[in-house]
Enzyme design. Structure first.
Site, PDB file in Angstrom:
ATOM      1  N   GLY A   1       0.944  -1.355  -0.182  1.00  0.00           N
ATOM      2  CA  GLY A   1      -0.066  -0.013   0.172  1.00  0.00           C
ATOM      3  C   GLY A   1       0.833   1.135   0.106  1.00  0.00           C
ATOM      4  O   GLY A   1       0.417   2.288  -0.769  1.00  0.00           O
TER       5      GLY A   1
ATOM      6  N   ASN B   1      -6.528   4.336   9.964  1.00  0.00           N
ATOM      7  CA  ASN B   1      -6.010   3.185  10.742  1.00  0.00           C
ATOM      8  C   ASN B   1      -6.150   3.197  12.264  1.00  0.00           C
ATOM      9  O   ASN B   1      -6.017   2.122  12.944  1.00  0.00           O
ATOM     10  CB  ASN B   1      -4.686   2.727   9.909  1.00  0.00           C
ATOM     11  CG  ASN B   1      -3.802   3.716  10.044  1.00  0.00           C
ATOM     12  OD1 ASN B   1      -4.133   4.907   9.565  1.00  0.00           O
ATOM     13  ND2 ASN B   1      -2.700   3.459  10.592  1.00  0.00           N
TER      14      ASN B   1
ATOM     15  N   GLN C   1      -7.473   0.408   4.586  1.00  0.00           N
ATOM     16  CA  GLN C   1      -8.228  -0.258   5.579  1.00  0.00           C
ATOM     17  C   GLN C   1      -9.400  -0.308   5.378  1.00  0.00           C
ATOM     18  O   GLN C   1     -10.198  -1.143   6.060  1.00  0.00           O
ATOM     19  CB  GLN C   1      -8.159   0.906   7.000  1.00  0.00           C
ATOM     20  CG  GLN C   1      -6.748   0.960   7.672  1.00  0.00           C
ATOM     21  CD  GLN C   1      -6.260  -0.255   8.447  1.00  0.00           C
ATOM     22  OE1 GLN C   1      -7.181  -1.101   8.617  1.00  0.00           O
ATOM     23  NE2 GLN C   1      -4.975  -0.368   8.674  1.00  0.00           N
TER      24      GLN C   1
ATOM     25  N   HIS D   1      -2.301  -7.516   2.706  1.00  0.00           N
ATOM     26  CA  HIS D   1      -2.174  -8.220   4.290  1.00  0.00           C
ATOM     27  C   HIS D   1      -3.147  -7.472   5.314  1.00  0.00           C
ATOM     28  O   HIS D   1      -3.022  -8.069   6.546  1.00  0.00           O
ATOM     29  CB  HIS D   1      -0.692  -7.940   4.490  1.00  0.00           C
ATOM     30  CG  HIS D   1      -0.314  -6.665   5.025  1.00  0.00           C
ATOM     31  ND1 HIS D   1      -0.264  -6.180   6.385  1.00  0.00           N
ATOM     32  CD2 HIS D   1       0.151  -5.512   4.351  1.00  0.00           C
ATOM     33  CE1 HIS D   1       0.358  -5.012   6.576  1.00  0.00           C
ATOM     34  NE2 HIS D   1       0.323  -4.579   5.170  1.00  0.00           N
TER      35      HIS D   1
ATOM     36  N   CYS E   1       5.907   3.085  17.186  1.00  0.00           N
ATOM     37  CA  CYS E   1       6.910   2.660  17.935  1.00  0.00           C
ATOM     38  C   CYS E   1       7.944   2.357  16.659  1.00  0.00           C
ATOM     39  O   CYS E   1       7.884   1.578  15.802  1.00  0.00           O
ATOM     40  CB  CYS E   1       6.567   1.264  18.634  1.00  0.00           C
ATOM     41  SG  CYS E   1       8.116   0.702  19.473  1.00  0.00           S
TER      42      CYS E   1
HETATM   43  N1  PLP Z   1      -2.227   3.064   4.520  1.00  0.00           N
HETATM   44  C1  PLP Z   1      -2.989   2.696   5.680  1.00  0.00           C
HETATM   45  C2  PLP Z   1      -4.267   3.591   6.032  1.00  0.00           C
HETATM   46  C3  PLP Z   1      -2.530   1.737   6.442  1.00  0.00           C
HETATM   47  O1  PLP Z   1      -2.956   1.431   7.555  1.00  0.00           O
HETATM   48  C4  PLP Z   1      -1.356   0.999   6.064  1.00  0.00           C
HETATM   49  C5  PLP Z   1      -0.653   0.199   6.768  1.00  0.00           C
HETATM   50  O2  PLP Z   1      -0.605   0.193   8.133  1.00  0.00           O
HETATM   51  C6  PLP Z   1      -0.724   1.556   4.903  1.00  0.00           C
HETATM   52  C7  PLP Z   1      -1.136   2.760   3.976  1.00  0.00           C
HETATM   53  C8  PLP Z   1       0.635   1.080   4.368  1.00  0.00           C
HETATM   54  O3  PLP Z   1       0.194  -0.454   3.861  1.00  0.00           O
HETATM   55  P1  PLP Z   1       1.474  -1.419   3.719  1.00  0.00           P
HETATM   56  O4  PLP Z   1       1.805  -1.990   4.943  1.00  0.00           O
HETATM   57  O5  PLP Z   1       0.984  -2.338   2.544  1.00  0.00           O
HETATM   58  O6  PLP Z   1       2.546  -0.796   3.154  1.00  0.00           O
END
Ligand code: PLP
Length: 374
Positions: A71, A152, A180, A202, A327
């Site tokens: 993402g 998130n 999300q 994932h 973290c």
């Molecule tokens: N955008 C949001 C809202 C997320 O929660 C996350 C992952 O925590 C990401 C982007 C990043 O995704 P990725 O872990 O596939 O890089």
């Protein structure tokens, strides 16, 4: 001791049915999709079938889906591409986006002089749609609105249709981080005009290291990664066939079972919310509770002597949850999201995030442990 996993917004366990479809691509169908022999063609076909599946669930055309490594990459590609290739000079966003977006805005600001405008937030982290409209109506430069579908950390949901209409009315581009939301909410890109959207396997019980970007056919970006002609020249590099196959299967399952999963997960969230209110004093919930991602419950507790080490106690008791902090390299820093909310100081945050693999019995156990710790 079997562990209780309530950190599904961080990542989800991979579904066994997803592993099953991936296995043959690890064991037997190892061909390079760019090779013209049978092994290569088998891999290529799997990628194109997966693309079809993703496009079907988003109601868009297959040519608008490009697989990425995650993402983060998809969001980087949208934001940086909009500035480099589409003459975007202003980005309207908020300070509570995911870091992959926030850091991309910083990058384009520093390297291309892009103006970054952060919308004011209400106490619960929601935006004021009227302010966005006012800013768009006064915009005199090419503008990208970049707002996440679901936050998130606090679960706030955006009215994506409304934003898409506003962007359309004022001729702005619209990027939404749906990492999300994908697989949890129906997304129909034929009826909702979005220019860029990002997804990551994932977060919906698929494998790590594979995501995708939707790029609306009306806009054209230059290749993000130079190399071979993979992903129709947009992203060079031999494709992650195993991941792509897994992503498609996980999305297929999530979309087919969306309604039943939603009802079940919502009932878990409801149950935990009520139990927390019944068992503890002065519990509050972060974010907009009217429009909130059903997989996330962000809880704010008054500070006390034990709350500092609460996550550690829960972990020792076999419960994985997350705090309201990032973290990095072992150092806990205050969350950039929670710190923007009203009444953020002097309280501790725990984020519970659910999946359809969780049970009510697990939540009973969580309450029992929380009672003993607090
Ligand atoms: N955008 C949001 C809202 C997320 O929660 C996350 C992952 O925590 C990401 C982007 C990043 O995704 P990725 O872990 O596939 O890089």
């Amino acid at each position: 001791m079997s562990r209780i996993y309530l950190d599904n917004a961080a990542t989800t366990p991979i579904d066994k049915q997803v592993i099953e479809v991936m296995l043959p691509y690890m064991e037997n169908h190892f061909g390079n999709p760019s090779s013209i022999h049978a092994e290569g063609r088998k891999a290529k076909t799997a990628i194109e079938e997966a693309r079809k599946t993703v496009a079907k669930h988003l109601n868009c055309s297959i040519g608008e889906i490009f697989f990425t490594s995650c993402g983060t990459e998809a969001n980087n590609m949208a934001i940086k591409g909009a500035v480099k290739d589409l003459e975007v000079q202003t980005i309207i966003t908020t300070e509570i986006e995911h870091h992959c977006n926030l850091h991309s805005y910083e990058y384009v600001h520093k390297n291309y002089g892009t103006e970054i405008k952060y919308l004011p937030l209400n106490g619960d982290g929601t935006i004021q749609y009227e302010v966005l409209e006012e800013w768009l109506s006064k915009a005199d430069k090419k503008t990208l609105v970049s707002l996440m579908y679901a936050n998130n950390e606090i679960g706030n949901l955006l009215d994506v249709n409304k934003i898409a209409q506003l962007c359309h009315s004022y001729n702005a581009l619209f990027h939404t981080d749906t990492v999300q939301a994908i697989g949890h909410y129906p997304i129909d890109l034929t009826h909702t005009k979005v220019h860029f959207l990002a997804g990551s396997a994932h977060k919906f019980h698929g494998p790590k290291g594979i995501g995708f970007i939707y790029i609306n056919n009306d806009v054209r970006l230059q290749p993000y990664m130079d190399g071979g002609s993979q992903e129709r020249n947009m992203r060079g590099g031999t494709e992650n066939v195993i991941g792509i196959v897994g992503l498609a299967k996980a999305l297929d399952l999530a979309c087919q079972e969306m309604e039943q999963r939603r009802i079940y997960i919502q009932s878990l969230k409801h149950f935990l919310k009520n139990q927390l209110l019944t068992n503890f004093h002065d519990v509050q919930f972060n974010g907009n509770q009217e429009a909130n991602l059903y997989t996330v419950l962000s809880v704010s507790l008054p500070e006390n002597a034990r709350s500092e080490t609460l996550l550690m106690h829960l972990d020792i008791a076999g419960i994985a949850v997350s705090g309201g902090s990032a973290c990095n390299s072992g150092a806990e820093t205050a969350s950039h999201v929670i710190s923007k909310l009203q009444n953020a100081s002097n309280r501790r945050t725990i984020r519970f995030s659910f999946s359809h693999f969780n049970t009510k019995q697990e939540l009973d156990k969580v309450i029992e442990v929380l009672r003993s710790v607090l």
